[in-house]
Design a protein around this motif. Structure first.
Motif, PDB file in Angstrom:
ATOM      1  N   UNK A 188      35.093  27.241  43.362  1.00  0.00           N
ATOM      2  CA  UNK A 188      36.161  27.640  44.284  1.00  0.00           C
ATOM      3  C   UNK A 188      36.633  29.067  44.083  1.00  0.00           C
ATOM      4  N   UNK A 189      35.952  29.838  43.227  1.00  0.00           N
ATOM      5  CA  UNK A 189      36.371  31.213  43.013  1.00  0.00           C
ATOM      6  C   UNK A 189      35.227  32.027  42.420  1.00  0.00           C
ATOM      7  N   UNK A 190      35.405  33.356  42.446  1.00  0.00           N
ATOM      8  CA  UNK A 190      34.480  34.271  41.783  1.00  0.00           C
ATOM      9  C   UNK A 190      35.217  34.836  40.576  1.00  0.00           C
ATOM     10  N   UNK A 191      34.648  34.653  39.383  1.00  0.00           N
ATOM     11  CA  UNK A 191      35.333  35.039  38.148  1.00  0.00           C
ATOM     12  C   UNK A 191      34.559  36.167  37.468  1.00  0.00           C
ATOM     13  N   UNK A 192      35.254  37.266  37.186  1.00  0.00           N
ATOM     14  CA  UNK A 192      34.678  38.416  36.504  1.00  0.00           C
ATOM     15  C   UNK A 192      35.209  38.467  35.075  1.00  0.00           C
TER      16      UNK A 192
END
Length: 487
Positions: A188-192
């Motif tokens: 549910x998200x893009x994590x850096x």
């Protein structure tokens, strides 16, 4: 200094759920960034978006020229040098410089490109790509088809480079030796994050453990709230019936009290609904892997494959004569450097090789199931694919679901799926095929680490008769009864 900025990125293929929904991140082109995520999450799609090959909503700012691997090739029957020169603007001496850094023989340039092994082709294409010294590189699965030695050579090659890159791979060891940042497409998200794959996996394990604990607390609280709400509703209903049936009761008092209790019950219900929302939020990025099944048909035959002083030759001999067997319930791994003839041996087993044969190679069953390296020719719907392979369509979909397919992907044409999704279709088809013997050519290519673990567990528990080509040493160590080395 940030050179790539993405703001409010939203993208979905027609008729499918959004792969990106208002995603925001900024990247420094000096980073050696690992792009991670399960198959079908949008890694290759993000590469296409960065290259402006897809329409999207949001803002994309890329201040450096990009170069993508694998680059499209033209006529692959040409000599490798001329084939590669069609992919980019470089001089022969520049390519020779890169070959030297990669420790590759220049002789490969003077062979038809289509006669080279998959690993040799990969190395040459990477060298041609890195001739473009002023570019930022998008490397999509460069470890596929590379043997263990080739992957070590690629690690050493990349460490010599000053340019940054974004790279996808499902080889944990390779990534930990190569990257310094991770960009992960979660559910549910893009994590850096700063750090390598091992660092990300450690942090994610902690987050998942915390979310599971919180979910357990939420579950108990939900049970208590629902029971309390039900109790109060029952009391209010009884009070209302008492008011209707008892002419001497203080109906005003009973009605006010019942209304007050019902209000509390409604408040408890609202709290329960809020807790449900929290529960969904807590576990939305939790990855779950289901147990796979194999349509293995054990046989009374003791030996299914037998090689006696067997070798192949295309003008020159590919490998030293081999002697080995694949017995019922035995997993045999073929291991060798790129170009040593592993896939050619498979072709000889399937009677599709054009090489000169010496010695004996016998296949003692017709009930076989194959996973191929090249599956780009498949077209059409999953249902048509199942009909062509004479597979149980429901079983195929069930296996794909366990491999991580989203339901909406079942309606996507094979040619429009990602390479990871296409590979899952090939693997699921092999698992669904009734067979006495399995022939798998690099089954881990394009599969994410969750699928690799599923496959490992399946093989350890089922122990089918399997002849497999694979380069992942950890995988080999955990499944192999016998390792046959091609020299």
């Amino acid at each position: 200094m940030t050179n790539i900025s993405i703001k409010n990125l939203t993208f979905a293929y027609p008729g499918q759920a959004a792969l990106f929904d208002n995603a925001n991140f900024e990247l420094d082109t000096s980073w050696r960034l690992g792009l991670l995520g399960r198959n079908g999450r949008g890694k290759t799609t993000l590469f296409k978006i960065l290259q402006n090959k897809l329409s999207y909503t949001g803002t994309l700012n890329v201040s450096v020229p990009l170069a993508y691997f694998p680059q499209p090739l033209g006529d692959q029957t040409k000599l490798a040098l001329y084939c590669l020169q069609e992919t980019g603007n470089f001089l022969e001496w520049e390519l020779n410089r890169e070959l030297k850094l990669f420790k590759i023989s220049e002789d490969l340039l003077w062979q038809p490109f289509n006669t080279l092994s998959g690993g040799e082709q990969t190395k040459l294409m990477l060298c041609a790509l890195f001739c473009q010294a002023d570019h930022f590189f998008l490397l999509d699965e460069p470890t596929n088809h590379l043997d263990l030695a080739g992957r070590k050579e690629l690690v050493a090659y990349l460490k010599q480079k000053k340019q940054g890159f974004i790279i996808t791979s499902h080889d944990r060891t390779f990534l930990d030796q190569t990257i310094d940042h991770t960009l992960v497409i979660e559910r549910s998200q893009v994590r850096l994050e700063n750090g390598d794959l091992a660092s990300y996996e450690m942090q994610k394990k902690r987050r998942d453990s915390h979310d599971i604990q919180q979910n357990e607390k939420t579950r108990h609280e939900l049970k208590r709230l629902k029971q309390a709400a039900l109790t109060k509703e029952n009391w209010a209903s009884q009070a209302e019936r008492q008011k209707q049936n008892n002419s001497h009761a203080d109906k005003g008092f009973i009605g006010r009290r019942a209304a007050k209790v019902m209000k509390r019950a409604t408040a408890l219900k609202s709290r329960a609904e809020e807790q449900i929302k929290q529960k969904e939020t807590q576990l939305k990025n939790l990855e779950v892997s289901e147990t796979l099944s194999l349509n293995y048909r054990p046989t009374h035959k003791q030996v299914l494959v037998e090689a006696k002083d067997f070798t192949l030759a295309y003008e020159k001999q590919l490998f030293s004569p081999l002697n080995f067997e694949v017995k019922a319930g035995e997993i045999v791994v073929l291991k060798g450097n790129n170009g040593s003839g592993k896939s050619s041996l498979f072709q000889a087993l399937l009677k599709s090789s054009k090489a000169t044969v010496s010695g004996e190679l016998s296949l003692n069953t017709q009930n076989i199931s194959v996973v191929r390296q090249n599956f780009s020719t498949d077209r059409g719907t999953l249902k048509e694919f199942a009909q062509k392979r004479e597979l149980d369509y429901t079983l195929l979909l069930t296996l794909l679901k366990k491999l991580g397919f989203e339901r909406h992907t079942f309606d996507v044409l094979l040619e429009n799926m990602s390479l990871g999704q296409q590979k899952k279709v090939q693997l699921a088809a092999s698992l669904a095929t009734p067979a006495e013997l399995y022939l798998w050519d690099e089954p881990l290519n394009y599969l994410d680490t969750y699928n690799q673990d599923q496959l490992l567990t399946l093989l350890q528990e089922t122990k089918p008769a399997l002849l497999v080509i694979e380069h992942d040493q950890n995988f080999i160590d955990q499944i192999a009864d016998t390792v046959v080395k091609l020299k």
